[in-house]
Design an enzyme around this catalytic site. Structure first.
Site, PDB file in Angstrom:
ATOM      1  N   LYS A 200      79.548  71.978 -12.381  1.00  0.00           N
ATOM      2  CA  LYS A 200      77.814  71.497 -13.121  1.00  0.00           C
ATOM      3  C   LYS A 200      77.509  70.534 -12.917  1.00  0.00           C
ATOM      4  CE  LYS A 200      77.587  76.707 -14.318  1.00  0.00           C
ATOM      5  NZ  LYS A 200      77.366  77.450 -15.858  1.00  0.00           N
ATOM      6  N   ARG A 236      84.559  80.806 -16.081  1.00  0.00           N
ATOM      7  CA  ARG A 236      84.081  80.754 -14.826  1.00  0.00           C
ATOM      8  C   ARG A 236      84.262  79.704 -14.090  1.00  0.00           C
ATOM      9  NH1 ARG A 236      78.852  80.670 -12.314  1.00  0.00           N
ATOM     10  NH2 ARG A 236      78.811  83.179 -11.221  1.00  0.00           N
TER      11      ARG A 236
HETATM   12  N1  HH2 Z   1      76.502  80.134 -14.839  1.00  0.00           N
HETATM   13  C1  HH2 Z   1      76.415  80.438 -13.173  1.00  0.00           C
HETATM   14  C2  HH2 Z   1      76.619  81.587 -12.510  1.00  0.00           C
HETATM   15  N2  HH2 Z   1      76.091  82.917 -12.991  1.00  0.00           N
HETATM   16  N3  HH2 Z   1      77.631  83.143 -16.021  1.00  0.00           N
HETATM   17  C3  HH2 Z   1      77.797  83.452 -16.851  1.00  0.00           C
HETATM   18  N4  HH2 Z   1      77.791  84.061 -17.628  1.00  0.00           N
HETATM   19  N5  HH2 Z   1      78.555  81.778 -17.291  1.00  0.00           N
HETATM   20  C4  HH2 Z   1      77.601  80.913 -16.787  1.00  0.00           C
HETATM   21  O1  HH2 Z   1      77.829  80.352 -17.227  1.00  0.00           O
HETATM   22  C5  HH2 Z   1      77.358  81.233 -15.008  1.00  0.00           C
HETATM   23  C6  HH2 Z   1      77.039  82.497 -15.018  1.00  0.00           C
HETATM   24  C7  HH2 Z   1      76.053  79.115 -12.544  1.00  0.00           C
HETATM   25  O2  HH2 Z   1      76.565  78.778 -11.582  1.00  0.00           O
HETATM   26  P1  HH2 Z   1      77.050  78.814 -10.123  1.00  0.00           P
HETATM   27  O3  HH2 Z   1      77.894  80.350  -9.643  1.00  0.00           O
HETATM   28  O4  HH2 Z   1      77.861  78.029  -9.566  1.00  0.00           O
HETATM   29  O5  HH2 Z   1      75.460  79.250  -8.719  1.00  0.00           O
HETATM   30  P2  HH2 Z   1      74.776  80.141  -8.557  1.00  0.00           P
HETATM   31  O6  HH2 Z   1      73.792  80.435 -10.167  1.00  0.00           O
HETATM   32  O7  HH2 Z   1      73.601  79.228  -7.985  1.00  0.00           O
HETATM   33  O8  HH2 Z   1      75.535  81.265  -8.259  1.00  0.00           O
END
Ligand code: HH2
Length: 259
Positions: A200, A236
């Site tokens: 992040k 995650r």
């Molecule tokens: N962060 C992201 C997506 N889903 N779900 C939970 N429960 N907690 C989180 O912190 C979280 C999440 C964002 O991260 P990333 O998958 O890298 O990005 P994107 O949402 O664009 O797929």
């Protein structure tokens, strides 16, 4: 976690092809992931939502190929969750904490699936505009307590729910760090705490780049260990092997276990 979105901030676009996504998922499981989180809708700051058809088109081919593997579905839509659960998904990861789709609570309750409830201020398109809290830890803890009660009232088994402060979802970098410091408060609600700190932008900002859009994997591991020390138990992450190794050692120090 596995993004099958063309626009996620950390690895979007890499796994849009279902075969590539499945190969990456299998690598993560091989590296020690307990669950692979499959998501078709980006929640990055500024992202727009996508239509049901498009989300299904992205995730169903991947879920079909991963049948039998431990999978969670990152969705806010009841229909996507329903289809994913039918294909064997074990956990529904809803970044709206059951505030998005009024039918999702019932889908989770009837399936007996695990559920992650995450805090978000605002919605992805605008959430980073000017996040503001009197006390971010108080607000997030009270929110998660209320959403847990809501889920249980809707018939979800409390024992199947984990709670997530939603790092980066309507929070400044300082608020994100404060939330990691405040994890013991969230853990005191009595449910396992999940954190998503991996890659992040706050991590890149801590390292001195005010315009950072991502953080490095080494920074991610440092953040995960700090979160572990404060009560997080589900992580995650993107670079699974690095996190598994670091967290296995941190857990052995905490619990005295040599496997
Ligand atoms: N962060 C992201 C997506 N889903 N779900 C939970 N429960 N907690 C989180 O912190 C979280 C999440 C964002 O991260 P990333 O998958 O890298 O990005 P994107 O949402 O664009 O797929």
């Amino acid at each position: 976690m596995l993004n099958v979105t063309p626009d996620s901030f950390s690895d979007g676009g890499l796994h849009v092809d279902p075969e590539a996504a499945v190969a990456h998922a299998r690598d993560m499981l091989e590296d020690g992931a307990a669950l692979v989180d499959v998501g078709g809708e980006s929640t990055r700051p500024g992202a727009d939502g996508i239509a049901l058809d498009e989300e299904l088109r992205r995730v169903i081919p991947v879920l079909e190929r991963l049948r039998g593997a431990p999978v969670s579905i990152d969705t806010t839509k009841a229909e996507v969750a329903r289809r994913a659960l039918a294909l064997g998904a074990e956990l529904v990861n809803d970044v709206t904490a059951l505030r998005g789709d009024p039918e999702l609570a019932q889908v989770v309750a009837e399936s007996g699936a695990y559920l992650c409830l995450m805090h978000m201020q605002g919605e992805p398109r605008t959430m980073q505009d000017a996040p503001a809290y009197d006390d971010v830890v108080d607000t997030v803890t009270a929110f998660l307590e209320e959403r847990l009660a809501f889920a249980v009232a809707a018939g979800v088994d409390e024992e199947r729910v984990c709670l997530d402060p939603g790092i980066g979802f309507g929070k400044t970098p300082d608020q994100n760090l404060e939330l990691v410091r405040g994890l013991p408060r969230i853990a005191s609600l009595g449910r396992p705490v999940l954190v998503g700190l991996s890659r992040k932008s706050t991590l890149g900002k801590v390292l001195g780049d005010p315009d950072a859009r991502v953080g490095t994997d080494d920074a991610s591991v440092g953040a995960a260990i700090a979160a572990f020390d404060r009560g997080a138990s589900i992580f995650r992450v993107h670079d699974v092997r690095r996190h598994v190794e670091a967290l296995t050692v941190a857990a052995a120090i905490e619990h005295g276990a040599i496997r």
